[in-house]
Design an enzyme around this catalytic site. Sequence first.
Site, PDB file in Angstrom:
ATOM      1  N   LYS A 209      81.219  63.412   1.097  1.00 34.27           N
ATOM      2  CA  LYS A 209      80.980  63.645  -0.320  1.00 34.27           C
ATOM      3  C   LYS A 209      81.654  62.564  -1.162  1.00 34.27           C
ATOM      4  O   LYS A 209      82.494  62.802  -2.033  1.00 34.27           O
ATOM      5  CB  LYS A 209      81.466  65.040  -0.719  1.00 34.27           C
ATOM      6  CG  LYS A 209      80.736  66.138   0.035  1.00 34.27           C
ATOM      7  CD  LYS A 209      79.247  66.008  -0.110  1.00 34.27           C
ATOM      8  CE  LYS A 209      78.447  66.597   1.010  1.00 34.27           C
ATOM      9  NZ  LYS A 209      77.019  66.263   0.928  1.00 34.27           N
ATOM     10  N   ASP A 272      72.388  66.601  -2.871  1.00 32.87           N
ATOM     11  CA  ASP A 272      72.925  65.251  -2.943  1.00 32.87           C
ATOM     12  C   ASP A 272      72.095  64.348  -3.855  1.00 32.87           C
ATOM     13  O   ASP A 272      72.636  63.693  -4.756  1.00 32.87           O
ATOM     14  CB  ASP A 272      72.991  64.644  -1.536  1.00 32.87           C
ATOM     15  CG  ASP A 272      73.642  63.276  -1.531  1.00 32.87           C
ATOM     16  OD1 ASP A 272      74.875  63.221  -1.607  1.00 32.87           O
ATOM     17  OD2 ASP A 272      72.914  62.273  -1.456  1.00 32.87           O
ATOM     18  N   GLU A 276      73.717  63.056  -7.593  1.00 28.30           N
ATOM     19  CA  GLU A 276      73.976  61.674  -7.985  1.00 28.30           C
ATOM     20  C   GLU A 276      73.161  61.262  -9.213  1.00 28.30           C
ATOM     21  O   GLU A 276      73.534  60.307  -9.909  1.00 28.30           O
ATOM     22  CB  GLU A 276      73.710  60.734  -6.801  1.00 28.30           C
ATOM     23  CG  GLU A 276      72.301  60.727  -6.286  1.00 28.30           C
ATOM     24  CD  GLU A 276      72.189  60.242  -4.842  1.00 28.30           C
ATOM     25  OE1 GLU A 276      73.226  60.208  -4.129  1.00 28.30           O
ATOM     26  OE2 GLU A 276      71.066  59.906  -4.411  1.00 28.30           O
TER      27      GLU A 276
END
Length: 552
Positions: A209, A272, A276
């Site tokens: 992470k 994910d 981002e």
Amino acid sequence: ALKSSVVNRAATKVAVAPRLRSVAAARVSRKASVQVCNAVVHDFNTASFEKELVQFADSEEYIVRGGRDKFPALVTAFKGIKNIGVIGWGSQAPAQAQNLRDSLDAAGMTDVKVSIGLRKTSPSWQEAEQVGFSTENNTLGEVYDVVADSDFVLLLIADGAQAKLYPRLLAAMKPGATLGLSHGFLLGVMKNDGVDFRKDINVVLVAPKGMGPSVRRLYEQGKTVNGAGINCSFAIHQDATGNAADVAIGWAIAVGAPFAFPTTLESEYKSDIYGERCVLLGAVHGMVEALFRRYVRQGMSEEEAFKQSVESITGPISKTISTQGMLAVYKAFSGEDQKTFEKAYMASFQPAMDICMEIYDDVASGNEIKSVVQAVSRFEKYPMGKIDGTHMWKVGEAVRAKRVESEIPLNPFTAGVYVATMMATVETLRINNHPFSEICNESIIEAVDSLNPYMHARGVAFMVDNCSYTARLGSRKWAPRFDYILDQQAFTAIDLGSELDTEVLAMFKTHPVHAALATCSSMRPSVDIFVGGVDSNEGVGAGKARTEFRSN
């Protein structure tokens, strides 16, 4: 194997302090208690490591704790593995290859080799040689030769390249070998293509992470304190040999995870790719540009506006969240400053939710994955441009050159906007049923412990462009959307004196993520990441963070 199940939420929720306990202790206490927590969603079996049952707010999840004292268990976890092939040299590969090599050495596993697979024409070939991989010791070779020779293949090439090359790569693997992914992106591509993995291989995931340079930097810093590093999620998508869980967890421990938590490939790529584009990269980039312009319009000098926007977020706001949580930022203010935070939070949360929900839907539908694949196919003609050449970021260079850390302001308006956007990132994942271990790491911990420190060191490109192509593309695509909606809706609502939604502030104060984050913080290593600025090479160079970036 990792087991995923749909659970019914318990009608009764328990309100207790965050706690960690062994599986055995958990079983005893459950027999004696009538209190009910949300059921464990992801379970797994491991013969080499101890799993712990951890309470994250009103739910319980299994995790595995890392540390250098766990390295001896790698001997059994990697039983039968003699050749580990790391394919690629992007954001993650240099860090993971070096960390694996160092951990195996520390475990006395000198008979296990870590090799790098690259195109011989790759500009990364020389960089891999600079950190000790070479053809002479048979640890550097052509991609398909390394794949065919490896018992464990870590496929860490760019996502767009995976989408193009996966049929040939999978075909080259040995029967019974393990395919390791650090992103669930390939599953999304294969779902779009209507195909599945070979049935005679293991398919596992370990997803740190944080961007690759931070994975390496914290691993190096943690060597004297029983390990420090970046938390990892792990998943066992396919277990052909019966020991895929041990291989996956061993991989997470070996790259330096303080703790590893289970997920699925699908849940990982959704959270994910989404994260981002939101507060981790895209949203914070767009947000600080909007805040900088606002402060300049209000009469601040440009250097002061940069301090009150970017520096405030990457400095005291991030540090407070990292060690004490989001509520501590709010409680740091009093009187008019606290009212300023509240107004900024209430005005920003709903606009941020609007964009966050749109991003999540685009990721879940496969549209964002298609967008990345299409963008990568255009790189030869349309490479990614620079993002730190505008006047604002040039001002930032001057500010950093004169920075005194203790004098960086904690701006209440900036804090309200940032925390609201972070909470919107959190709430969207919660609505879509992601577990709190994943939510905290993908929305909060990665931002303040891995990414923001790089923007603090050298600016926005140093943070964004040390990440994967997928992340870099997503930040460029969505940052302008956050910039626009905050300026057009949140700031305008405040300036017009519009009635603000007090319910969103009340939800913030009582949200269960605060208890979940406190549990994560109790497992946080004592080491804070340190990356050098323009006058320092700490954490920068071959196999570490880059200062020059390319897209083809």
